[in-house]
Motif scaffolding. Sequence first.
Motif, PDB file in Angstrom:
ATOM      1  N   ASP A 228     -11.889  -2.662   9.187  1.00 26.17           N
ATOM      2  CA  ASP A 228     -10.938  -2.077   8.234  1.00 26.17           C
ATOM      3  C   ASP A 228      -9.984  -1.119   8.931  1.00 26.17           C
ATOM      4  O   ASP A 228      -8.786  -1.060   8.606  1.00 26.17           O
ATOM      5  CB  ASP A 228     -11.685  -1.341   7.110  1.00 26.17           C
TER       6      ASP A 228
ATOM      7  N   LYS B 215      -7.348  -3.064  10.710  1.00 21.60           N
ATOM      8  CA  LYS B 215      -6.327  -3.536   9.762  1.00 21.60           C
ATOM      9  C   LYS B 215      -5.376  -2.405   9.386  1.00 21.60           C
ATOM     10  O   LYS B 215      -4.166  -2.621   9.247  1.00 21.60           O
ATOM     11  CB  LYS B 215      -6.999  -4.112   8.509  1.00 21.60           C
TER      12      LYS B 215
ATOM     13  N   ASN C 127      -7.544  -8.645  13.501  1.00 24.14           N
ATOM     14  CA  ASN C 127      -7.609  -7.723  12.361  1.00 24.14           C
ATOM     15  C   ASN C 127      -6.324  -6.926  12.203  1.00 24.14           C
ATOM     16  O   ASN C 127      -5.844  -6.705  11.085  1.00 24.14           O
ATOM     17  CB  ASN C 127      -8.800  -6.775  12.515  1.00 24.14           C
ATOM     18  N   GLU C 128      -5.762  -6.478  13.326  1.00 20.58           N
ATOM     19  CA  GLU C 128      -4.482  -5.754  13.254  1.00 20.58           C
ATOM     20  C   GLU C 128      -3.388  -6.654  12.685  1.00 20.58           C
ATOM     21  O   GLU C 128      -2.548  -6.211  11.893  1.00 20.58           O
ATOM     22  CB  GLU C 128      -4.085  -5.252  14.642  1.00 20.58           C
TER      23      GLU C 128
ATOM     24  N   ILE D 204      -3.664  -9.005  10.571  1.00 14.89           N
ATOM     25  CA  ILE D 204      -3.825  -9.100   9.109  1.00 14.89           C
ATOM     26  C   ILE D 204      -3.114  -7.927   8.437  1.00 14.89           C
ATOM     27  O   ILE D 204      -2.386  -8.093   7.451  1.00 14.89           O
ATOM     28  CB  ILE D 204      -5.320  -9.119   8.736  1.00 14.89           C
ATOM     29  N   GLY D 205      -3.317  -6.715   8.983  1.00 13.18           N
ATOM     30  CA  GLY D 205      -2.660  -5.536   8.418  1.00 13.18           C
ATOM     31  C   GLY D 205      -1.146  -5.605   8.553  1.00 13.18           C
ATOM     32  O   GLY D 205      -0.416  -5.241   7.628  1.00 13.18           O
TER      33      GLY D 205
END
Length: 483
Positions: free
Chosen positions: A68, A71, A298-299, A301-302
């Motif tokens: 999280d 993200k 993950n980054e 996605i953000g």
Amino acid sequence: MGVKPVEYVKDSSTQGFAVAGDEKPINQTTANTIQKDVNQGNTKDLDNAQDKYLSSLVDEDTIDYTADEQKNVGRNQVKTKGADKIGAGSSIASSATTAGAVAGAAVAGAIVQASTVTVTQTGTIGGTTIAAGTSFATQVPAQQVQITTTKTQAADGFTQLLMAGILLAAGIASSVLAFTFDPTLKDKKSQTDAAEETNSTLQAYYDTLSADMDEMVNESERYKELLDGKTQSDVDTITELGALQAELNVYLSQGDTEKAAEIQAKIDEIKNGAKDDPAGAELGEIKEGLETYTGNYNEAIGVAESGTTVADFLKQGNALKIVAMVNSTLLGLCSLYCIGAVIGMFPKLAPFFPDLSGNIPAKVMMGAAGAAFAVAATKMSFSAAQEGKAGDAGNQMAEYVASLNENIEAQGGFTEEVTAGYAEGDAQYTQVTQKTQEGVDKALKNQQSRLNPPENNPNPTPNPNPTPSPNPNPESEPEEPAA
């Protein structure tokens, strides 16, 4: 004077460390936690002194991010200030006012149609002679009035003033609302100006994920190659150590300490060499690389989420551009009507354009209404242009977001596949080496039974060179491991 504390605008991702509004001093203890929050956009932007001092204390290699938090770092790469606003409310009010202004102009025209015509020179209507000074209702079509000169007037001065007042009020309201047509227009302009930078960020993460997938393809192949070699090498080592241990046991049972020491030295040399395992180290590095790829994933996605927010915000301009253009056209017509009524611009359309020359207050009010409508029309035209630019930027940004999302989806599946392949290869390696070790252990145990027989067999005949089987089930050879 020391470096200022860091002010938080959102709660820290580290529970209990800080909440919005807190100020945290920068020191060796807090540096890593603050850096994590800075990267996630949980703090105010650091000034130059804060940034340099924090960088001097942070150890990036020791900072661990949850999925999280990664993200959040990605979301912070795209500035979304103002992009959560919707500017439709004022545009609806402005459009309603514009429609009201057009209706007011229509009512004004109807009032003019109810005025009278005075014949200033003797003429005829339908063959009938009408003396000068005769008045009649304008319901008689103007083209049937065969006279030399006509002059239109509103029913009375009060009606003219009322008509002009209605249009002036509508013009002022339209002008005011034109400037608040889209209260988010300033934010749209800001985001439009930053669109190129945002698109570059989206493209950079797209390129990063593409490069990561290429690396994972190469590394997964290398992993299989290394693991196959390591499996065979470790099986050979386990077998060799088992054979040497069996030989050592024989010499120990015979009391030959010299030979036993020689064999023990060989065993120690092999074990020490096994500690230097370049293949194992490279396998570990390859698996650690997955953490980097997963962090980038993950980054991304953000980043895509923030990009979607900005793109959707800018795309509001597509619809608002059309509304603004319609409003600008209608307001321009209202301005033309008012100015035309003041200067007698269209004498052939006399029933719709009153002669206000005899009513100076009405003429002034109608002129002011025309000016107000002109200002509103101009502002609406400007807004339409800005909304169009924002809409175009949003459409283009949406394409970048779509491409990035495709890469995110592709890498997500591929990373899972590669991770599962590594886990499967590791499991097969463990299975093969364990079976080999179990075979060696069983052989050594059997040897010990022969070297230390029960009391009813006091004269055993030891085998000085037992070779333990590396596989307890010779008929079933271990399968070749697959990465």
